[in-house]
Scaffold this active site. Structure first.
Site, PDB file in Angstrom:
ATOM      1  N   ARG A  35       0.818  -1.221   0.000  1.00 45.39           N
ATOM      2  CA  ARG A  35       0.000   0.000   0.000  1.00 45.39           C
ATOM      3  C   ARG A  35       0.849   1.268   0.000  1.00 45.39           C
ATOM      4  O   ARG A  35       0.449   2.278  -0.581  1.00 45.39           O
ATOM      5  CB  ARG A  35      -0.925   0.006   1.207  1.00 45.39           C
ATOM      6  CG  ARG A  35      -2.044  -0.993   1.038  1.00 45.39           C
ATOM      7  CD  ARG A  35      -2.919  -1.025   2.245  1.00 45.39           C
ATOM      8  NE  ARG A  35      -4.095  -1.826   1.977  1.00 45.39           N
ATOM      9  CZ  ARG A  35      -4.890  -2.307   2.922  1.00 45.39           C
ATOM     10  NH1 ARG A  35      -4.639  -2.051   4.187  1.00 45.39           N
ATOM     11  NH2 ARG A  35      -5.940  -3.019   2.592  1.00 45.39           N
ATOM     12  N   LYS A 198     -20.784 -17.236  -0.778  1.00 50.37           N
ATOM     13  CA  LYS A 198     -22.218 -17.035  -0.573  1.00 50.37           C
ATOM     14  C   LYS A 198     -22.891 -16.139  -1.602  1.00 50.37           C
ATOM     15  O   LYS A 198     -22.338 -15.116  -1.999  1.00 50.37           O
ATOM     16  CB  LYS A 198     -22.433 -16.403   0.809  1.00 50.37           C
ATOM     17  CG  LYS A 198     -22.072 -17.344   1.929  1.00 50.37           C
ATOM     18  CD  LYS A 198     -22.359 -16.683   3.240  1.00 50.37           C
ATOM     19  CE  LYS A 198     -22.273 -17.689   4.386  1.00 50.37           C
ATOM     20  NZ  LYS A 198     -22.437 -17.018   5.667  1.00 50.37           N
ATOM     21  N   GLY A 354     -10.679  -9.505  -2.328  1.00 51.97           N
ATOM     22  CA  GLY A 354      -9.653 -10.228  -1.578  1.00 51.97           C
ATOM     23  C   GLY A 354      -9.251 -11.585  -2.105  1.00 51.97           C
ATOM     24  O   GLY A 354      -8.089 -11.804  -2.434  1.00 51.97           O
ATOM     25  N   GLY A 377     -13.427  -3.537   0.114  1.00 50.03           N
ATOM     26  CA  GLY A 377     -14.798  -3.045   0.272  1.00 50.03           C
ATOM     27  C   GLY A 377     -15.177  -1.975  -0.728  1.00 50.03           C
ATOM     28  O   GLY A 377     -16.292  -1.971  -1.270  1.00 50.03           O
TER      29      GLY A 377
END
Ligand code: AMP
Length: 396
Positions: A35, A198, A354, A377
């Site tokens: 990062r 999911k 991810g 996110g």
């Protein structure tokens, strides 16, 4: 629109919001500096154009104000090394002392401010706090795509103090460029590979993608909610019974829009969710009791590969099997290899979220894909079609 390239930084103090939320070990050494490296081009450009970068970031989740464990002081030496400049440090991100240090910076000098999240006002998006941060600089650059989905003081609210002096850094610019190649002007056919565990966590993205893609590969644990919705026998495979209707609705919308859905029809099943499970290949809708579908089977892998290799644009979000276990990694590995093949033939490929990035790293495919998104996110919210506060704040 203002950009780093067209803005005049000469003699200016440039507040740069970066995402330096890096992992540290118990000796406060950085264990992965990806990062920090990602923000270097923006910082260097400001220096090159005669400005003084003032770096703002959060680190970790400090709950009780200033804590040494979360101090950005631990990053100063490494940042100095990467920039080849002696980076200065301010003990606080706001206040008179910090303002003074900022003011006295000479062109080319770099200052890093203490952790923004030592103030709860940061995450609350407090306007007065944003104003105090703004007093440290002459312009604001947002280069923290990872936090662009948050309306925090330093990521969005601060923009109102720089109506004519705000811009994106190179990292956000390249994320937005790549995302626009995929979402706004994709070369056809456009294939999205949506995998993972999911349906519930991917449903909004899938719905948004149905308006854009030609092919939708649904992989991973999600498969079995679809199979069960059609009355298939899924043994002990992962399934979300609350989403059976949703699965049928997705298929119906896809059919109406002419989107082809590709899903595993044969699977590698295991007798346990474990690296050393016994395995067998079976039909996706006829999995024996006590067995779980944990990867796409060989026939399905061939189908997926063919679709991917013939695509002009590919978005990969989520593994198509339990790639962490060698016995169930073949589907994800094959998907990754097919993306690399398509990219070699001229396709644009974007990998994000991810676990697909983890796949790319595990199978050593990073060189062969067009773009790997650094954001978790924020990327998912972007793919859901939401407006990100940190992006809107610069554009408005
Ligand atoms: P997500 O975070 O939703 O993208 O899910 C990623 C996780 O899904 C990975 O850890 C995979 O191991 C897991 N996964 C993929 N396929 C399956 C499957 N068939 N059954 C259970 N978990 C799976």
């Amino acid at each position: 629109m203002q950009t780093i390239n067209n803005y005049d930084f000469k003699g200016k103090k440039a507040l740069i919001r970066v995402d330096f939320n890096v992992p540290l070990n118990e000796n406060f050494e950085i264990t992965d500096d990806t990062r920090i490296r990602a923000a270097i081009p923006t910082i260097k450009k400001v220096i090159e154009k005669g400005g003084s970068p003032i770096i703002m970031s959060h680190l970790g989740r400090p709950k009780e104000g200033p804590t040494d464990k979360y101090s950005l002081r631990h990053l100063v030496d490494h940042l100095s090394k990467l920039l080849g400049v002696n980076v200065k440090f301010a003990n606080d991100c706001i206040g008179e002392e910090t303002k003074k240090i900022a003011k006295e910076l000479l062109p080319g000098e770099v200052l890093i401010l203490e952790n923004l999240r030592f103030y709860k006002e940061e995450e609350k998006g407090d306007e007065a706090f944003a104003g105090k941060l703004a007093e440290n600089g002459d312009c604001w650059i947002n280069d923290a795509f990872g936090t662009a989905h948050r309306a925090h003081a330093s990521t969005a609210v601060i923009a109102k103090f720089f109506p004519n002096d705000k811009m994106f850094g190179y990292l956000i610019e390249s994320e937005l460029d790549s995302l626009s190649k995929v979402l706004e002007s994709p070369k056809r056919p456009f294939t999205a590979i949506m995998g993972g565990a999911k349906v519930s966590s991917k449903i909004t993205i899938i719905e948004n993608m149905l308006d854009k893609v030609d092919n939708l590969i649904i992989g991973g644990g999600m498969t079995f909610t679809f199979v069960k919705a059609h009355g298939g026998k899924i043994g002990s495979s992962l399934c979300e019974d609350d989403f059976l209707e949703t699965a049928l609705r997705i298929e119906k919308i896809a059919a109406e829009k002419g989107v082809k859905i590709i899903m595993a029809h044969d699977v590698v099943a295991g007798d346990a969710f474990s690296a050393d499970a016994n395995t067998q290949i079976c039909d996706a809708n006829n999995i024996p009791e006590g067995w779980l579908g944990l990867d796409a089977g060989p026939e399905s892998i061939k189908d997926m590969q063919k679709v991917i290799e013939e695509s002009g644009t590919i978005l990969w979000n989520g593994p198509v099997g339990v790639f962490e276990f060698e016995k169930f990694e073949a589907g994800s590995r094959a998907a990754g290899n097919a993306i690399v093949t398509a990219t070699k033939k001229g396709a644009f490929s974007l990998v994000g979220g991810g676990d697909s990035v983890a796949c790319v790293n595990k199978f050593d495919l990073a060189e062969g894909v067009s773009y790997i998104s650094t954001a978790g996110g924020a990327l998912l919210e972007y793919l859901e079609g939401r407006i990100l506060p940190g992006i809107a704040a610069v554009k408005e």
